[in-house]
Design a protein around this motif. Structure first.
Motif, mmCIF file in Angstrom:
data_model
loop_
_atom_site.group_PDB
_atom_site.id
_atom_site.type_symbol
_atom_site.label_atom_id
_atom_site.label_comp_id
_atom_site.label_asym_id
_atom_site.label_seq_id
_atom_site.Cartn_x
_atom_site.Cartn_y
_atom_site.Cartn_z
ATOM 1 N N PRO A 1 13.251 0.864 -6.401
ATOM 2 C CA PRO A 1 12.914 -0.052 -5.296
ATOM 3 C C PRO A 1 11.559 -0.726 -5.488
ATOM 4 N N ASP A 2 10.576 0.037 -5.983
ATOM 5 C CA ASP A 2 9.254 -0.549 -6.221
ATOM 6 C C ASP A 2 9.312 -1.597 -7.324
ATOM 7 N N PHE A 3 10.117 -1.328 -8.350
ATOM 8 C CA PHE A 3 10.253 -2.282 -9.449
ATOM 9 C C PHE A 3 10.810 -3.603 -8.938
ATOM 10 N N PHE A 4 11.909 -3.552 -8.187
ATOM 11 C CA PHE A 4 12.517 -4.778 -7.673
ATOM 12 C C PHE A 4 11.631 -5.453 -6.631
ATOM 13 N N ARG A 5 10.836 -4.669 -5.921
ATOM 14 C CA ARG A 5 9.911 -5.235 -4.939
ATOM 15 C C ARG A 5 8.902 -6.158 -5.623
ATOM 16 N N TYR A 6 8.290 -5.649 -6.678
ATOM 17 C CA TYR A 6 7.265 -6.438 -7.363
ATOM 18 C C TYR A 6 7.869 -7.578 -8.175
ATOM 19 N N VAL A 7 9.068 -7.376 -8.694
ATOM 20 C CA VAL A 7 9.742 -8.464 -9.407
ATOM 21 C C VAL A 7 10.003 -9.628 -8.455
ATOM 22 N N LEU B 1 0.823 -1.212 0.000
ATOM 23 C CA LEU B 1 0.000 0.000 0.000
ATOM 24 C C LEU B 1 0.856 1.262 0.000
ATOM 25 N N LYS B 2 2.047 1.165 0.585
ATOM 26 C CA LYS B 2 2.945 2.315 0.621
ATOM 27 C C LYS B 2 3.763 2.451 -0.661
ATOM 28 N N SER B 3 3.748 1.408 -1.481
ATOM 29 C CA SER B 3 4.535 1.432 -2.713
ATOM 30 C C SER B 3 3.717 2.033 -3.852
ATOM 31 N N ASN B 4 4.351 2.127 -5.003
ATOM 32 C CA ASN B 4 3.698 2.668 -6.191
ATOM 33 C C ASN B 4 2.923 1.549 -6.881
ATOM 34 N N ILE B 5 1.605 1.564 -6.727
ATOM 35 C CA ILE B 5 0.771 0.501 -7.278
ATOM 36 C C ILE B 5 0.852 0.466 -8.803
ATOM 37 N N ILE B 6 1.041 1.628 -9.411
ATOM 38 C CA ILE B 6 1.138 1.680 -10.875
ATOM 39 C C ILE B 6 2.339 0.868 -11.354
ATOM 40 N N VAL B 7 3.448 0.982 -10.624
ATOM 41 C CA VAL B 7 4.631 0.184 -10.961
ATOM 42 C C VAL B 7 4.312 -1.297 -10.828
ATOM 43 N N GLY B 8 3.567 -1.645 -9.780
ATOM 44 C CA GLY B 8 3.186 -3.038 -9.577
ATOM 45 C C GLY B 8 2.343 -3.572 -10.716
ATOM 46 N N VAL B 9 1.381 -2.776 -11.161
ATOM 47 C CA VAL B 9 0.530 -3.184 -12.286
ATOM 48 C C VAL B 9 1.364 -3.346 -13.550
ATOM 49 N N PHE B 10 2.302 -2.422 -13.760
ATOM 50 C CA PHE B 10 3.168 -2.493 -14.941
ATOM 51 C C PHE B 10 4.028 -3.751 -14.913
ATOM 52 N N VAL B 11 4.660 -4.010 -13.756
ATOM 53 C CA VAL B 11 5.520 -5.190 -13.632
ATOM 54 C C VAL B 11 4.710 -6.461 -13.821
ATOM 55 N N SER C 1 1.910 -6.843 -15.471
ATOM 56 C CA SER C 1 1.476 -6.954 -16.865
ATOM 57 C C SER C 1 2.609 -7.451 -17.756
ATOM 58 N N VAL C 2 3.788 -6.842 -17.596
ATOM 59 C CA VAL C 2 4.932 -7.219 -18.435
ATOM 60 C C VAL C 2 5.354 -8.657 -18.168
ATOM 61 N N PHE C 3 5.470 -9.009 -16.882
ATOM 62 C CA PHE C 3 5.941 -10.346 -16.550
ATOM 63 C C PHE C 3 4.908 -11.413 -16.895
ATOM 64 N N SER C 4 3.631 -11.114 -16.709
ATOM 65 C CA SER C 4 2.611 -12.104 -17.039
ATOM 66 C C SER C 4 2.589 -12.376 -18.535
ATOM 67 N N PRO D 1 -1.551 -22.804 -23.460
ATOM 68 C CA PRO D 1 -2.315 -21.564 -23.639
ATOM 69 C C PRO D 1 -2.160 -20.613 -22.455
ATOM 70 N N TYR D 2 -2.300 -19.341 -22.751
ATOM 71 C CA TYR D 2 -2.288 -18.288 -21.734
ATOM 72 C C TYR D 2 -3.656 -18.264 -21.051
ATOM 73 N N PRO D 3 -3.789 -18.130 -19.729
ATOM 74 C CA PRO D 3 -2.750 -17.803 -18.745
ATOM 75 C C PRO D 3 -2.162 -19.011 -18.008
ATOM 76 N N SER D 4 -2.497 -20.238 -18.439
ATOM 77 C CA SER D 4 -1.933 -21.410 -17.763
ATOM 78 C C SER D 4 -0.415 -21.430 -17.848
ATOM 79 N N SER D 5 0.115 -20.887 -18.942
ATOM 80 C CA SER D 5 1.567 -20.860 -19.112
ATOM 81 C C SER D 5 2.244 -20.009 -18.040
ATOM 82 N N ILE D 6 1.522 -18.998 -17.520
ATOM 83 C CA ILE D 6 2.082 -18.168 -16.443
ATOM 84 C C ILE D 6 2.403 -19.032 -15.232
ATOM 85 N N LEU D 7 1.462 -19.906 -14.880
ATOM 86 C CA LEU D 7 1.635 -20.765 -13.708
ATOM 87 C C LEU D 7 2.844 -21.675 -13.868
#
Length: 201
Positions: free
Chosen positions: A148-154, A77-87, A89-92, A104-110
């Motif tokens: 820091p937020d980027f590495f947190r969500y990664v 909650l204290k971090s940048n949620i937008i960064v979290g959504v971006f990370v 989205s990109v990683f998924s 098939p996606y999204p099973s491949s994510i798992l």
């Protein structure tokens, strides 16, 4: 001392995650093969559930309290949620399209998520404390900023499963910790194989 309430709460919370993982396979049920995919899915859930029961029993043991740390929810909650959504989205999308030709996606994510956590699980056999501290230094870093937020969500997206398991296993003596660490790797291998066989012809 032993707390059955803590053990039960951990088991219930873990099964919510298992339901989420299972739903990532069930959502692509029309793409399942017709050669024992139901059995493969059952084994995926069965092996995971057996290990969760073991973890829940271990979790009930009282441990010495370490340094107090704010909860993950508070940290996010204290971090940048937008960064979290971006990370996310990109990683998924990245995780999803790695196996998109066969899974098939999204099973491949798992499946990719489990594979990455298996790599961290192997590392945890040799350096469990380092792996745990590396995760915590990224996720619970109170430094504010995009990096820091980027590495947190990664860290959360690629190794959160292994971290949660290793934190529980750290309650055990050295030998038992390593034995259950190996069991965890075997469960991951069986889960990955089961998830793959659901879709393979």
């Amino acid at each position: 001392m032993y707390s059955f309430r803590k053990s039960q709460f951990f088991w219930l919370r873990s099964n919510v995650v298992l339901i989420l993982f299972s739903s990532l396979l069930l959502i692509n049920k029309p793409y399942w093969n017709n050669n024992g995919s139901g059995t493969s899915f059952f084994l995926f859930v069965f092996f995971a559930e057996c290990f969760l029961i073991i973890l829940a029993l271990v979790y009930g043991f009282q441990t010495k309290k370490g340094n107090t740390r704010q909860s993950l929810k508070t940290t996010l909650l204290k971090s940048n949620i937008i960064v979290g959504v971006f990370v996310f989205s990109v990683f998924s999308l990245f995780f999803g399209f790695i196996l998109s030709s066969s899974i098939p996606y999204p099973s491949s994510i798992l499946i990719v998520y489990l594979i990455v956590n298996m790599i961290f699980a192997f590392a945890s056999l040799l350096f469990p404390t380092i792996v745990i501290k590396l995760y915590e230094s990224n996720v619970y870093d109170e430094t504010k900023g995009l990096i820091p937020d980027f590495f947190r969500y990664v860290a959360i997206l690629v190794s959160s499963l292994n971290y949660e398991v290793q934190k529980v296993l750290a309650r055990l003596p050295f030998l038992l910790q390593r034995i259950l660490g190996i069991v965890f790797i075997l469960v991951l291998i069986c889960s990955i194989a089961g998830a793959l066989s659901v879709f393979e012809n």
